[in-house]
Design a protein around this motif. Structure first.
Motif, PDB file in Angstrom:
ATOM      1  N   ASP A 173      76.051 -10.721  -6.544  1.00 38.53           N
ATOM      2  CA  ASP A 173      77.214 -11.568  -6.769  1.00 38.53           C
ATOM      3  C   ASP A 173      78.226 -10.820  -7.630  1.00 38.53           C
ATOM      4  OD1 ASP A 173      76.027 -11.608  -9.264  1.00 38.53           O
ATOM      5  OD2 ASP A 173      75.367 -13.689  -9.142  1.00 38.53           O
ATOM      6  N   GLU A 174      79.047 -11.555  -8.382  1.00 29.86           N
ATOM      7  CA  GLU A 174      80.114 -10.923  -9.158  1.00 29.86           C
ATOM      8  C   GLU A 174      79.701 -10.544 -10.573  1.00 29.86           C
ATOM      9  OE1 GLU A 174      82.968  -9.906  -7.900  1.00 29.86           O
ATOM     10  OE2 GLU A 174      82.194 -10.631  -5.987  1.00 29.86           O
ATOM     11  N   VAL A 192      78.712  -1.572 -13.294  1.00 29.55           N
ATOM     12  CA  VAL A 192      78.862  -1.676 -11.841  1.00 29.55           C
ATOM     13  C   VAL A 192      78.841  -3.150 -11.463  1.00 29.55           C
ATOM     14  CG1 VAL A 192      77.805  -1.089  -9.614  1.00 29.55           C
ATOM     15  CG2 VAL A 192      77.703   0.543 -11.514  1.00 29.55           C
ATOM     16  N   VAL A 193      79.707  -3.560 -10.557  1.00 32.11           N
ATOM     17  CA  VAL A 193      79.708  -4.937 -10.064  1.00 32.11           C
ATOM     18  C   VAL A 193      78.559  -5.098  -9.078  1.00 32.11           C
ATOM     19  CG1 VAL A 193      81.033  -6.707  -8.848  1.00 32.11           C
ATOM     20  CG2 VAL A 193      82.189  -5.123 -10.407  1.00 32.11           C
ATOM     21  N   ALA A 194      77.764  -6.147  -9.254  1.00 32.73           N
ATOM     22  CA  ALA A 194      76.555  -6.324  -8.451  1.00 32.73           C
ATOM     23  C   ALA A 194      76.849  -6.349  -6.954  1.00 32.73           C
ATOM     24  CB  ALA A 194      75.832  -7.604  -8.871  1.00 32.73           C
ATOM     25  N   SER A 204      80.013 -18.086 -13.509  1.00 34.72           N
ATOM     26  CA  SER A 204      78.673 -18.464 -13.059  1.00 34.72           C
ATOM     27  C   SER A 204      77.788 -18.595 -14.281  1.00 34.72           C
ATOM     28  CB  SER A 204      78.109 -17.428 -12.079  1.00 34.72           C
ATOM     29  OG  SER A 204      78.124 -16.129 -12.646  1.00 34.72           O
ATOM     30  N   ALA A 205      76.670 -19.288 -14.135  1.00 25.63           N
ATOM     31  CA  ALA A 205      75.812 -19.570 -15.275  1.00 25.63           C
ATOM     32  C   ALA A 205      74.348 -19.349 -14.907  1.00 25.63           C
ATOM     33  CB  ALA A 205      76.014 -21.010 -15.742  1.00 25.63           C
ATOM     34  N   TYR A 206      73.596 -18.767 -15.853  1.00 22.04           N
ATOM     35  CA  TYR A 206      72.184 -18.486 -15.637  1.00 22.04           C
ATOM     36  C   TYR A 206      71.418 -18.828 -16.909  1.00 22.04           C
ATOM     37  CZ  TYR A 206      74.033 -15.715 -11.783  1.00 22.04           C
ATOM     38  OH  TYR A 206      74.705 -15.320 -10.654  1.00 22.04           O
ATOM     39  N   PRO A 207      70.318 -19.566 -16.803  1.00 23.35           N
ATOM     40  CA  PRO A 207      69.512 -19.851 -17.993  1.00 23.35           C
ATOM     41  C   PRO A 207      68.850 -18.579 -18.501  1.00 23.35           C
ATOM     42  CG  PRO A 207      68.401 -20.639 -16.011  1.00 23.35           C
ATOM     43  CD  PRO A 207      69.774 -20.200 -15.585  1.00 23.35           C
TER      44      PRO A 207
END
Length: 400
Positions: free
Chosen positions: A40-41, A100-102, A261-264
Motif C-alpha cells: 500500500d502507500e 521506499v514506498v511499499a 491508514s491505521a494499524y494497531p
C-alpha cells in the motif's frame, strides 16, 4: 518446496532461490490481477543490509519512484531532556538506509518475480490445512484457483502475523498489544526532506517522519487505542494540528496530508520457528513494534539466511526439509532475532511509559547514547542490519 505467502518476505525468498536448483512453488492469496494488500502507500525504511540484499536480487534496480536516503537520524522524547543525532558520514556511510514506498516496492518485486525461471505461482489460492504422504512429506490443502493439493518436502510460512500455517503446525505464539494505533500518511511541510529521519517519542507512541524521495515526508503517528476512532475522524486540518503538537516545529509548519491508514501496534513472537518439514519466516515468525523500523528488515534476513542454507543443501543434492538443516537455520537466526525483538519491545515499552522514573532513565540513556561513540556504533550497526550471523547477500560484497 512451497512458499505460502507472496508478500514482501515470501516474494523475496522466491527470488533468492532462483538459482538454487530447487523446485519452488508459491501460494498467493491475491489473484493475478491484484497486488497483495501489504503493498500500500506506507513507507518502508530499508536498512543498509536490506538494500545490499535487494540489489543483489535485482529488485532495487526496478523501483520506479525515487527513494529517500536516510543520512541522519534525530531521536528525542517529548518531556525528556537530551536527544540523539546520528550522522551516516561519521560511520563512513553515505546513508544509513533508504525510504521506499511499499506499493512501488511491490511492483518491483512483481516485475522481478515474472522473470524467475522455474517458479510456479498459484495465485488466488489459500492454504487451508496439512496432511502427510507415505514418505512423510507435507501435503497442503488449498482453496481457490488451481490445484486443491500440493506435496512438498519443505513448507515455508510467509503468510503474515495471523499465519494459518503456523496455527496448523500447532506452533504457539506470544502476543503483546501496546495499546496504540499507528496512523500512516504522506505529508508536506514548510521544509522539504534533507535526509533526516525524525523519531519523536511520546506517551501514546512515536511520531516519526521519514524523508521520502518525492520531497514529501512519510508519517507514522502513534495514538492511544482509545483515541484512535476520534483521531481518524479528524479533518485534515485537525489531524495536522495534532501531529504538529506531537512533533513540534523542526521542519516548520505542516502544510498538507494525504490519505491516512491505521494499524494497531501489536507484537507477536512465535515460540518456535521450525517444525517437521516447515519453517516460519517474516511476520509469521515475529511481528514487532515499528519503533526503530526493523520489521521487514528482520524478516528479509530470515529469507536470505534460509535461501543461503537451502542453496547449499541443493548443491549437495540434499533434502530441503532435513531436520538438521532446519535446526541449523534456526540457530543461525537466533541471535539476530532475539536481540532485535528485545530491543524493539524494550524501546516501545520504555518510551511510552509516562512515569517520572522512566523519564529520568530515558533522559540518562539519551545523554549516554549522544556522548558514547562505542554505544552509538552498536546501536547503528544493529539498525543497519548487522546483528548476529549476517547472511552473505546482506553484505556489501554481494553487490560488487
Amino acid at each position: 518446496m512451497v512458499v505460502i505467502g507472496g508478500g514482501l518476505v515470501g516474494a523475496s525468498l522466491a527470488i533468492a532461490l532462483e538459482d538454487s536448483g530447487l523446485d519452488v512453488a508459491m501460494v498467493e492469496a491475491a489473484p493475478a490481477a491484484a497486488m497483495p494488500a501489504v503493498f500500500d502507500e506506507r513507507n518502508l525504511s530499508f536498512a543498509e543490509a536490506t538494500i545490499h540484499a535487494l540489489t543483489a536480487l535485482g529488485v532495487m534496480q526496478r523501483l520506479r519512484a525515487p527513494t529517500g536516503a536516510i543520512t541522519r537520524i534525530h531521536a528525542s522524547r517529548r518531556g525528556d531532556f537530551g536527544r540523539v543525532l546520528l550522522e551516516a558520514a561519521d560511520y563512513g556511510r553515505a546513508a544509513f538506509g533508504q525510504v521506499v514506498v511499499a506499493r512501488d516496492f511491490g511492483e518491483a518485486l512483481e516485475s522481478r518475480l515474472a522473470g524467475v525461471a522455474g517458479l510456479v505461482r498459484h495465485r488466488g489460492a489459500r492454504f487451508t490445512g496439512f496432511g502427510l504422504d507415505d514418505n512423510g512429506h507435507r501435503v497442503l490443502e488449498l482453496a481457490g484457483d488451481g490445484p486443491s493439493r500440493l506435496r512438498a518436502r519443505l513448507v515455508v510460512a510467509a503468510d503474515g502475523m495471523h499465519s494459518g500455517v503456523r496455527e496448523a503446525l500447532g506452533i504457539t505464539a506470544t502476543r503483546h498489544d501496546y495499546g496504540q494505533v499507528l496512523m500512516l500518511a504522506r505529508l508536506r511541510a514548510a521544509r522539504a526532506p534533507d535526509g533526516t529521519a525524525y523519531e519523536r517519542l511520546g506517551d501514546d507512541g512515536p511520531t516519526a517522519l521519514l524523508p521520502r524521495g518525492d520531497r514529501a515526508w512519510g508519517l507514522v503517528h502513534g495514538v492511544a487505542t482509545a483515541d484512535a476512532a476520534a483521531v481518524q475522524a479528524l479533518d485534515d486540518a485537525g489531524f495536522l494540528a495534532r501531529v504538529q503538537d506531537a512533533f513540534g516545529w523542526r521542519i516548520g509548519r505542516l502544510l498538507s496530508v494525504g490519505p491516512r491508514s491505521a494499524y494497531p501496534a501489536v507484537a507477536m513472537r512465535a515460540d518456535d520457528t521450525i517444525a517437521p518439514r516447515a519453517v516460519l519466516v517474516g511476520n509469521a515468525a515475529q511481528s514487532i513494534h515499528p519503533v526503530g523500523a526493523q520489521g521487514f528488515n528482520l524478516g528479509l534476513r530470515d529469507a536470505m539466511t534460509l535461501a543461503e542454507s537451502l542453496s547449499a543443501c541443493a548443491r549437495g543434492d540434499g533434502d530441503p526439509g532435513d531436520p538438521a538443516l532446519l535446526a541449523a537455520y534456526a540457530a543461525r537466526r537466533r541471535e539476530d532475532r532475539s536481540r532485535t525483538l528485545d530491543f524493539s519491545d524494550g524501546l516501545a515499552r520504555l518510551t511510552a511509559n509516562p512515569g517520572r522514573g522512566a523519564s529520568l532513565l530515558r533522559s540518562a540513556g539519551l545523554v549516554a547514547l549522544a556522548a558514547l561513540p562505542g554505544l552509538q556504533a552498536s546501536v547503528v550497526g544493529g539498525a543497519m542490519g548487522y546483528r548476529g550471523d549476517v547472511p552473505d547477500a546482506c553484505r556489501a560484497e554481494a553487490v560488487r
